[in-house]
Design a protein around this motif. Structure first.
Motif, mmCIF file in Angstrom:
data_model
loop_
_atom_site.group_PDB
_atom_site.id
_atom_site.type_symbol
_atom_site.label_atom_id
_atom_site.label_comp_id
_atom_site.label_asym_id
_atom_site.label_seq_id
_atom_site.Cartn_x
_atom_site.Cartn_y
_atom_site.Cartn_z
ATOM 1 N N GLU A 23 -9.038 8.491 1.169
ATOM 2 C CA GLU A 23 -8.578 8.234 2.532
ATOM 3 C C GLU A 23 -7.418 9.174 2.825
ATOM 4 O O GLU A 23 -6.318 8.982 2.284
ATOM 5 C CB GLU A 23 -8.135 6.786 2.686
ATOM 6 C CG GLU A 23 -9.288 5.803 2.548
ATOM 7 C CD GLU A 23 -8.872 4.363 2.838
ATOM 8 O OE1 GLU A 23 -9.629 3.670 3.514
ATOM 9 O OE2 GLU A 23 -7.774 3.972 2.381
ATOM 10 N N ILE A 24 -7.681 10.162 3.661
ATOM 11 C CA ILE A 24 -6.633 11.137 3.967
ATOM 12 C C ILE A 24 -5.837 10.602 5.148
ATOM 13 O O ILE A 24 -6.381 10.364 6.219
ATOM 14 C CB ILE A 24 -7.213 12.535 4.279
ATOM 15 C CG1 ILE A 24 -8.074 12.990 3.101
ATOM 16 C CG2 ILE A 24 -6.101 13.552 4.522
ATOM 17 C CD1 ILE A 24 -9.496 13.079 3.395
ATOM 18 N N GLY A 25 -4.540 10.402 4.897
ATOM 19 C CA GLY A 25 -3.693 9.765 5.908
ATOM 20 C C GLY A 25 -3.126 8.469 5.368
ATOM 21 O O GLY A 25 -2.229 7.869 5.933
ATOM 22 N N ARG A 26 -3.678 8.043 4.228
ATOM 23 C CA ARG A 26 -3.161 6.864 3.523
ATOM 24 C C ARG A 26 -3.081 7.286 2.054
ATOM 25 O O ARG A 26 -4.040 7.810 1.516
ATOM 26 C CB ARG A 26 -4.144 5.699 3.684
ATOM 27 C CG ARG A 26 -3.658 4.423 3.040
ATOM 28 C CD ARG A 26 -4.661 3.301 3.223
ATOM 29 N NE ARG A 26 -4.638 2.726 4.551
ATOM 30 C CZ ARG A 26 -5.717 2.284 5.231
ATOM 31 N NH1 ARG A 26 -6.909 2.386 4.699
ATOM 32 N NH2 ARG A 26 -5.597 1.762 6.419
ATOM 33 N N GLY A 27 -1.950 7.115 1.416
ATOM 34 C CA GLY A 27 -1.835 7.595 0.034
ATOM 35 C C GLY A 27 -1.741 9.112 0.010
ATOM 36 O O GLY A 27 -1.429 9.748 1.021
ATOM 37 N N PHE A 28 -2.027 9.686 -1.140
ATOM 38 C CA PHE A 28 -1.872 11.129 -1.313
ATOM 39 C C PHE A 28 -3.139 11.675 -1.960
ATOM 40 O O PHE A 28 -3.515 11.265 -3.046
ATOM 41 C CB PHE A 28 -0.647 11.400 -2.193
ATOM 42 C CG PHE A 28 -0.221 12.829 -2.218
ATOM 43 C CD1 PHE A 28 0.542 13.364 -1.187
ATOM 44 C CD2 PHE A 28 -0.590 13.651 -3.264
ATOM 45 C CE1 PHE A 28 0.930 14.693 -1.204
ATOM 46 C CE2 PHE A 28 -0.201 14.983 -3.295
ATOM 47 C CZ PHE A 28 0.564 15.499 -2.265
#
Ligand code: PEP
Ligand code: MN
Length: 271
Positions: A23-28
């Motif tokens: 999930e890009i935008g959550r976490g790294f």
């Protein structure tokens, strides 16, 4: 920025781009792999190495936009089939560049994320085509582009009905010659003020120097980047493209360890 109807920050919730489990935008999120697909062995060995080191996605170019027409241009369809095999073996989703609007629909059958390279950031017919391809788009910043020009390019993709745009800062041209480009790290917090779209950093093409990739990767975390895209090659000395800036798997493992330590330090401070 007045022309942004869909990319503007005023739209509220931040966009999270889902690609398989990432999930890009959550976490790294870390995307790693070779500059270009050269052969099956190279891709599979590199893919397993980056997977074992904790990468979330595999990168690899099957179409290479090169400064010289005589330089290696990529394997095309054969390269995409090799990437498909790497995905089957490792489970890593594939990020791969498309350079021609006529290739978008069939490249989208292989790649999980369509990359638009810096040289094509303002190729508007290509942007419209990827806007209709039904795949997330990794939009690299042009080497001479302002944030406003870049976000207008994202708007081209969004306005075709594709909400899944990931921005990638990969360095801009300045008078400095020691580095390949100049990494504009301030783009990370600036982009977060201007848009709801996620942004990742490319420490490889921005610096062009192996010794700078680790420090700039850590700086990207500190600046609030949503992830990284890094070039790794199982044998950099044999790479057909960007050999001087590819990390060995061991170097990548070392950077991943330091990234993890910094991430957990920052997460603890925040909580
Ligand atoms: C790449 O990521 O392989 C590449 C060519 O990068 P850029 O478009 O940023 O030069
Ligand atoms: Mn490269």
């Amino acid at each position: 920025m007045k022309n942004l109807k869909l990319a503007s920050g005023e739209k509220g919730d931040r966009t999270i781009v889902k690609v398989s489990n990432a999930e890009i935008g959550r976490g790294f999120v870390v995307i790693a792999g070779p500059c270009s697909v050269e052969n099956e062995r190279q891709v599979l060995e590199t893919a397993h190495a980056v997977k074992d080191a904790g990468a979330d996605m595999l990168r690899g170019g099957a179409f290479k936009p090169r400064t010289s027409p005589y330089a290696f241009q990529g394997l095309g369809l054969r390269g995409l089939k090799i990437l498909e095999k790497a995905r089957q073996e490792t489970g890593l989703p594939i990020v791969s560049e498309v350079v021609d609007p006529r290739d978008v629909s069939w490249v989208a059958e292989f790649a999980d994320v369509l990359q638009i390279g810096a040289r094509n950031m303002q190729n508007f017919s290509l942007l419209k085509e990827v806007g209709r391809a039904g795949r997330p788009v990794l939009l690299k910043r042009g080497m001479h582009s302002t944030l406003e020009e870049w976000l207008n390019c994202a708007e081209y993709v969004l306005s075709e009905g594709n909400p899944d745009v990931i921005l990638c800062e990969r360095g801009i041209r300045t008078f400095e010659k020691y580095t390949r480009n100049t990494l504009d790290l301030s783009a990370v917090p600036a982009i977060k003020e201007l848009t709801h779209l996620p942004i990742i950093i490319d420490p490889t093409h921005s610096t062009g120097r192996i010794s700078l990739i680790g420090p700039m990767s850590l700086a990207a975390v500190a600046a609030g980047s949503d992830g990284l895209i890094i070039e790794v090659h199982h044998k950099p000395e044999e790479a057909l493209c960007d050999a001087e800036q590819a990390l060995t798997p061991d170097m990548f493992i070392d950077i991943m360890g330091r990234l993890k330590a910094l991430k957990s330090f920052l997460d603890n401070q925040a909580s």
